[in-house]
Design a protein around this motif. Structure first.
Motif, short mmCIF file in Angstrom:
data_model
loop_
_atom_site.label_atom_id
_atom_site.label_comp_id
_atom_site.label_asym_id
_atom_site.label_seq_id
_atom_site.Cartn_x
_atom_site.Cartn_y
_atom_site.Cartn_z
N SER A 1 0.69 -1.17 0.07
CA SER A 1 -0.21 0.05 0.08
C SER A 1 0.78 1.36 -0.15
O SER A 1 0.42 2.30 -0.55
CB SER A 1 -0.99 -0.23 1.11
N ASP A 2 1.90 1.25 0.74
CA ASP A 2 2.75 2.33 0.79
C ASP A 2 3.53 2.79 -0.40
O ASP A 2 3.69 3.98 -0.94
CB ASP A 2 3.75 2.47 2.07
N PHE B 1 2.62 1.88 -3.37
CA PHE B 1 1.99 2.50 -4.55
C PHE B 1 1.44 3.94 -4.45
O PHE B 1 1.08 4.57 -5.35
CB PHE B 1 0.51 1.62 -4.27
N LYS B 2 1.84 4.32 -3.29
CA LYS B 2 1.54 5.88 -3.11
C LYS B 2 2.36 6.86 -3.87
O LYS B 2 2.09 7.89 -4.55
CB LYS B 2 1.94 6.30 -1.57
N ASN C 1 2.11 5.10 -10.35
CA ASN C 1 0.98 5.27 -11.01
C ASN C 1 1.11 4.70 -12.40
O ASN C 1 1.92 4.21 -12.76
CB ASN C 1 0.59 6.91 -11.13
N GLU D 1 -15.22 15.25 -10.51
CA GLU D 1 -15.37 13.89 -9.63
C GLU D 1 -14.58 13.01 -9.69
O GLU D 1 -13.96 12.47 -8.60
CB GLU D 1 -16.93 13.59 -9.70
N GLN E 1 -11.28 14.23 -7.98
CA GLN E 1 -11.40 14.44 -6.66
C GLN E 1 -11.22 12.94 -6.14
O GLN E 1 -10.55 12.92 -4.90
CB GLN E 1 -12.77 15.07 -6.45
N PHE E 2 -11.91 12.12 -6.60
CA PHE E 2 -11.79 10.70 -6.10
C PHE E 2 -10.36 10.27 -5.75
O PHE E 2 -9.88 9.83 -4.90
CB PHE E 2 -12.58 9.79 -6.85
N PHE E 3 -9.74 10.46 -6.94
CA PHE E 3 -8.27 10.01 -6.74
C PHE E 3 -7.42 10.79 -6.11
O PHE E 3 -6.46 10.46 -5.57
CB PHE E 3 -7.54 9.65 -8.24
N ASP F 1 -8.37 12.13 -3.31
CA ASP F 1 -8.75 11.62 -2.09
C ASP F 1 -7.81 10.49 -1.71
O ASP F 1 -7.37 10.21 -0.29
CB ASP F 1 -10.12 11.13 -1.69
N VAL F 2 -8.17 9.29 -2.57
CA VAL F 2 -7.30 7.97 -2.34
C VAL F 2 -5.70 8.25 -2.31
O VAL F 2 -5.21 7.55 -1.25
CB VAL F 2 -7.44 7.20 -3.66
N TYR F 3 -5.10 9.16 -2.92
CA TYR F 3 -3.70 9.21 -2.92
C TYR F 3 -3.46 10.21 -1.82
O TYR F 3 -2.13 10.72 -1.61
CB TYR F 3 -3.24 9.56 -4.22
N GLU F 4 -4.48 10.76 -0.98
CA GLU F 4 -4.24 11.76 -0.02
C GLU F 4 -3.27 12.96 -0.36
O GLU F 4 -2.48 13.27 -0.06
CB GLU F 4 -3.54 11.22 1.22
N LYS G 1 -5.13 11.53 -13.96
CA LYS G 1 -5.32 10.67 -13.04
C LYS G 1 -4.03 10.06 -12.60
O LYS G 1 -3.51 9.94 -11.66
CB LYS G 1 -6.28 9.42 -13.21
#
Lengths: 301, 259
Positions: free
Chosen positions: A73-74, A76-77, A80, A96, A99-101, A103-106, A146
């Motif tokens: 998980s880390d 992958f931050k 891409n 939208e 915005q979602f991605f 959020d996911v990638y902080e 993205k």
């Protein structure tokens, strides 16, 4: 530490009554800051390699490491990916989706980052449109946005210009080069040899699941061809001694030479100058990556 | 486990719900009209067998809730498979567990909100639900546990078998309905199949629903028994989902359905 290390990866797909060895002991590394091309004909195993790197597929043996670690998980931050047929939810508009991605990638300050990408990829008019109403080129721009939203250190691009108009494909290639200049490491697969030649620092050629060649583009081409075909038209017929010395063929003032590498070409031109000939015309045929692709594929068959 | 991964997916699913208005129709219209239909039947049955009408009404309420909780979890997942969006999730580092927890939580929220409306409507038709609220909530919790377990089994199966098996999302629950003895006591069934009924996750939920409809006392032991069975399904569903997901990753199905 290399961004990607693929070590002795093998993968076999099987079902009732069939078995396909998709990858056979595949190894290569992608070095920091380079564009690395993974080439090969359809079904060679390029996408399988990418899927294993992205942990969407498990290898039967061997391993793929990202920045020295197994996929997690880390890690992958800072990674891409983009593919030529990237899809998003048809009902959402581009704001939208991004915005979602974010959020996911902080992503810190997501609005600012989205605004930067909108400007960079000229998406101002797309933002309120639903994904389903975009053209192929526009969809690719969204996929690019993205893929860049988390400032990736490593980008995996699977056939990113597949089916695009030449002008949009050229724009994508410029974008890829700009990313490399910014220090992003890129793994690229493509069917377009001129694109690979234009973009890649190093390549690996994969055929029927095996890496048959790996190295920098010039090096692998010369490894298989090792020659330049040169045709010279001089202002007078060259002497027999000159023809013999440089192993020239042809008649009259037009002569041909098959030379081993750039040094031999320089030596021939220097000889022409020393003998006092003037060059009326010169044609140098360098092997292209397409020649290489056809030759290697043919050799393997 | 990263909370922001779960909340991001949930927020995105909410955006999709807002945009695809026909999904709202599926979530509210069908359960509500079905309930109203049986509510009217219950009113009509006042003339001859009101309790029978109420049994049909209350059992249907629980059935709709069960169906909604399971189907919505799977539908939220199918949206990602149909739109090929799921690939982006996993390459963003979202784990299979974060992903499915987001889907189960969303379906729980949606089903609970709809259930509040359904309970109110059923009460209006004469079902004694508010009077038995602790039992209604308890049975709903057990039904939810069973539904989410089933959603996990289906999610794992679809990931393992491929998008073509999406029909499992709609048909799987029907496998359980007959043997869960919804409108009748398990004692009516032949002895050979009765043992299966006893291990179904929803049998005791429906038995409780019939008891509420007829204002009969529900034995506390039965609720505990029901919770243990549904809980067992829920606990077993997780390793199955994990196994199926990894099998999909190994066979290449995950990569295939995600691109």
């Amino acid at each position: 530490m290399h961004p990607i290390v693929v070590k002795n990866v093998s993968k076999t797909f099987s079902g009732r009554g069939w078995k396909v060895e998709a990858l056979k002991d595949v190894s290569f590394e992608v070095r920091k800051g380079e564009i690395f091309g993974l080439l090969g004909p359809n079904g060679a195993g390029k996408t399988t390699v990418i899927n294993i790197i992205l942990n969407l597929l498990t290898a039967d043996s061997g391993e793929a490491l990202l920045f020295g670690e197994k996929a997690n998980s880390d890690v992958f931050k800072s990674i891409n990916a983009i593919s030529g047929n990237s899809q998003f939810h048809w009902a959402l508009n581009i704001t939208e989706i991004l915005q979602f991605f974010a959020d996911v990638y902080e992503v810190p300050n997501p609005k600012k980052r989205i605004a930067e990408l909108v400007k960079l990829l000229r998406m101002e008019k797309l933002m309120d449109r639903k994904f389903r109403w975009l053209s192929t080129g526009e969809k690719l721009r969204v996929a690019f946005a993205k893929a860049l939203i988390n400032h990736p250190k490593l980008l995996l691009m699977d056939e990113p210009t597949l089916g695009l108009d030449p002008d949009i494909a050229q724009h994508v290639r410029k974008e890829v080069m700009r990313l490399r200049d910014q220090g992003v490491t890129i793994l690229l697969t493509s069917h377009y040899m001129h694109e690979v030649e234009q973009l890649c620092d190093r390549i690996a050629f994969i055929y029927q699941g095996k890496i048959v060649d790996v190295g920098d583009v010039k090096e692998v081409k010369l490894r298989h061809f090792g020659t330049y075909d040169v045709t010279l038209t001089l202002d007078k017929q060259p002497s027999k001694a000159f023809v013999a010395k440089h192993k020239l063929t042809g008649k009259g003032m037009k002569v041909h030479a098959t030379l081993e590498g750039e040094d031999a070409l320089s030596a021939l031109l220097a000889g022409v100058h020393e003998e006092g000939y003037n060059i009326r015309d010169i044609a140098v045929k360098k092997p292209t990556l397409e020649d290489y692709f056809i030759k290697v594929t043919g050799d393997q068959r | 486990m990263k909370l922001h991964h779960i909340t991001s997916i949930m927020k995105n699913d909410l955006r999709v719900l807002k945009k695809v208005k026909l999904r709202m129709l599926e979530i509210t219209y069908f359960p509500l009209t079905t309930l109203v239909m049986w509510g009217l039947f219950a009113l009509q049955s006042k003339q001859y067998a009101f309790q029978a009408g109420l049994i049909v009404l209350v059992v249907n309420l629980f059935w709709s809730f069960t169906q909604l909780a399971q189907q919505e979890a799977n539908m939220f997942m199918m949206e990602d498979l149909w739109t090929l969006n799921i690939r982006h999730y996993f390459i963003a580092g979202i784990t299979e567990f974060e992903y499915i927890i987001a889907k189960l939580t969303m379906s729980t929220l949606v089903a609970t909100m709809v259930a509040v409306v359904l309970v109110t409507v059923a009460q209006w038709f004469g079902a004694p639900l508010f009077q038995n609220l602790p039992h209604v909530i308890g049975l709903a919790g057990i039904a939810l546990l069973g539904s989410l377990a089933l959603a996990l089994f289906i999610a794992g199966s679809v990931l393992m078998l491929g998008r073509e098996y999406a029909f499992l999302c709609w048909s799987s629950l029907s496998l359980f309905i007959f043997l869960s003895a919804p409108f009748y006591s398990p004692s009516i069934l032949p002895a050979a199949v009765r043992w299966i009924t006893e291990i179904m996750p929803f049998t005791y939920v429906f038995e409780g629903a019939r008891a509420i409809a007829t204002s009969t006392a529900i034995p506390q032991g039965m609720l505990l028994h029901a919770a243990l069975i549904a809980g067992a399904y829920f606990v077993l569903a997780w390793p199955y989902y994990w196994w199926a997901f990894n099998r999909a990753r190994k066979s290449g199905m995950l990569a295939r359905i995600a691109s």
